[in-house]
Write an enzyme that holds these catalytic residues in place. Structure first.
Site, PDB file in Angstrom:
ATOM      1  N   CYS A 264       1.022  -1.165   0.018  1.00 15.84           N
ATOM      2  CA  CYS A 264       0.097  -0.175   0.098  1.00 15.84           C
ATOM      3  C   CYS A 264       1.140   1.306  -0.180  1.00 15.84           C
ATOM      4  O   CYS A 264       1.342   1.711   0.746  1.00 15.84           O
ATOM      5  CB  CYS A 264      -0.816   0.003   1.283  1.00 15.84           C
ATOM      6  SG  CYS A 264      -1.847   1.514   1.324  1.00 15.84           S
TER       7      CYS A 264
ATOM      8  N   CYS B 187      -0.389   4.086   2.383  1.00 18.28           N
ATOM      9  CA  CYS B 187       0.027   3.855   3.762  1.00 18.28           C
ATOM     10  C   CYS B 187       1.290   4.096   4.101  1.00 18.28           C
ATOM     11  O   CYS B 187       1.784   4.712   5.340  1.00 18.28           O
ATOM     12  CB  CYS B 187      -0.665   2.270   3.806  1.00 18.28           C
ATOM     13  SG  CYS B 187      -1.941   1.896   3.351  1.00 18.28           S
ATOM     14  N   ASP B 188       2.187   3.640   3.125  1.00 21.31           N
ATOM     15  CA  ASP B 188       3.698   3.474   3.671  1.00 21.31           C
ATOM     16  C   ASP B 188       4.617   4.344   2.706  1.00 21.31           C
ATOM     17  O   ASP B 188       5.888   4.392   3.080  1.00 21.31           O
ATOM     18  CB  ASP B 188       4.072   1.932   3.416  1.00 21.31           C
ATOM     19  CG  ASP B 188       3.255   1.004   4.242  1.00 21.31           C
ATOM     20  OD1 ASP B 188       2.764   1.634   5.685  1.00 21.31           O
ATOM     21  OD2 ASP B 188       2.986  -0.155   4.282  1.00 21.31           O
TER      22      ASP B 188
END
Ligand code: NAP
Length: 312
Positions: free
Chosen positions: A134, A137-138
Site C-alpha cells: 500500500c 499507507c507506507d
C-alpha cells in the site's frame, strides 16, 4: 426473535456503500457489515481522479467518508464485524460474524479483492519491514530512499508516481517489455526523472536482517540475475508489491458459484446462483474494476434486492 433485515451487505467498499445508499433510500431495513475499515481499496488510494464529479478533494479516504455519511443519512446500520460463515439458501439468510449472527431476506456480497502476493522467499517475513502492498499507507516511510515497485498495471505505475514524491528514486520492475497501465499514466511515468522502468524483470528473492537489505531480480529474457543491495548510508530500501488483486471469496467457497480465479459470476441484475443473493463490485467477474463500476453494481444489486423482496 432475532431481527430480520431486508438486506445484509457484506463489505463497505464503494460497491457496498453504493448498495447501502440505494437500499436505505428505498426504505429497506439495511445492515452493512465491514471487517475492518470502510472504503476497501480506495481507502488506501491517494487520488481518485477518474470518478465522475470528483475533481476536488479527491483523496480516497475523503471520498469514502462522504459515501459512509450518505449511507448513514438514509438509516443504514453499519456494523464492524468479521463474517466467518454464511448460510444463504432459503428465506432466512444467516450471516455469522465473530461478534454476532445476523439474519436477512437478501444478501449483497461486496467483499472486493485483496492484494496479490508474489510468493517469493523473504516476502512475507519482510512485510512491514520494507515490503509493502500500500503506497498511500507506507510511501512516506521511504523519504529519501530508493524504492522498487513491482508490477506494470495502473496501480503499480500510479502509485509509483505517488511514491516518487518521497523517494530518492523509484524503479518500476515489470516482467514484460510493455506496461499494462493506461497510456496516460504511462506518459506521466516516462516524463518523471525520478522514475525508471526495469523491463523484463521478476523478483527472485528478498532478504534482510530485520529490514529489507537485498533484492534479487531475474531477467525474463536472458535469465540473468541482478542483486540489489541497500546503500551503506541508507541501510535499507522499499519494495512495493502492486501486482493485482485476488477476490475475497473464501467464506463463500462451495456455496456460491465462482470462476476458476474465485470471482463471482452474475447476470446484469447482479444475481448469483442463489436466489436473493447478489454480488457487486470487484468480487464479480467483470471487465473493468473501478470505483465507478463498483458503485454501478451496488446500485443495481440494491434495487434488484428490493424487487426480490417485493415478489416474495
Ligand atoms: P492489474 O491490472 O491486474 O495489473 C497487475 C500487474 O502486475 C500487471 O502488469 C502484471 O503483469 C503484473 N503481475 C501480476 N502478477 C505478477 C507477478 N507474480 N510478478 C510480477 N508481476 C506480476 O492490477 P492493478 O494494476 O492493481 O489494477 C487492478 C484494476 O484496477 C485494473 O482494472 C486497473 O485498471 C484498475 N485501476 C485503475 C486505476 C485508475 O484508473 N486510476 C488505478 C488503479 C487500478 P502483466 O502485465 O505481464 O500481466
Amino acid at each position: 426473535m432475532e431481527k430480520m433485515y431486508d438486506v445484509i451487505i457484506i463489505g463497505a467498499g464503494p460497491a457496498g456503500l453504493s448498495a447501502a445508499l440505494y437500499a436505505g433510500r428505498a426504505k429497506l431495513d439495511t445492515l452493512l457489515l465491514e471487517r475492518s475499515k470502510a472504503g476497501g481499496q480506495i481507502a488506501t488510494t491517494h487520488d481518485v481522479e477518474n470518478y465522475p464529479g470528483a475533481i476536488e478533494d479527491t483523496t480516497g479516504p475523503r471520498l469514502v467518508a462522504r459515501m459512509v455519511e450518505q449511507a448513514k443519512q438514509f438509516g443504514v446500520d453499519i456494523v464492524y464485524d468479521d463474517v466467518k460463515q454464511v448460510q444463504l439458501e432459503g428465506d432466512d439468510k444467516v450471516i455469522t460474524g465473530h461478534k454476532q449472527t445476523y439474519h436477512g431476506k437478501t444478501v449483497i456480497i461486496a467483499t472486493g479483492a485483496e492484494p496479490r502476493k508474489l510468493g517469493v522467499p523473504g516476502e512475507s517475513e519482510l512485510t512491514g519491514k520494507g515490503v509493502s502492498y500500500c503506497a498511500t499507507c507506507d510511501g512516506a516511510f521511504f523519504e529519501g530512499l530508493p524504492v522498487y515497485v513491482i508490477g506494470g498495471g495502473d496501480t503499480a505505475v500510479e502509485e509509483g508516481l505517488f511514491i516518487a514524491k518521497f523517494a530518492r528514486k523509484v524503479y518500476i520492475v515489470h516482467r514484460r517489455d510493455e506496461l499494462r497501465a493506461a497510456k496516460s499514466i504511462q506518459e506521466k511515468a516516462f516524463a518523471n526523472d525520478k522514475v525508471e522502468i526495469l523491463w523484463n524483470k521478476v523478483v527472485k528473492e528478498i532478504t534482510g536482517d530485520g529490514l529489507v537489505e537485498r533484492l534479487v531480480l531475474l531477467d525474463t529474457v536472458t535469465s540473468e540475475e541482478t542483486e540489489i543491495l541497500a546503500d551503506e548510508d541508507d541501510g535499507t530500501f522499499g519494495i512495493f508489491v502492486l501486482v493485482g488483486y485476488l477476490p475475497e471469496t473464501d467464506i463463500f467457497k462451495g456455496i456460491i458459484t465462482t470462476d476458476r480465479s474465485g470471482y463471482i459470476p452474475t447476470n446484469d441484475n447482479m444475481e448469483t446462483n442463489i436466489p436473493g443473493v447478489f454480488a457487486a463490485g470487484d468480487v464479480r467477474v467483470k471487465p473493468l474494476r473501478q470505483v465507478v463500476t463498483a458503485t454501478n453494481d451496488g446500485a443495481i444489486a440494491a434495487i434488484q434486492a428490493e424487487k426480490y423482496i417485493a415478489n416474495h
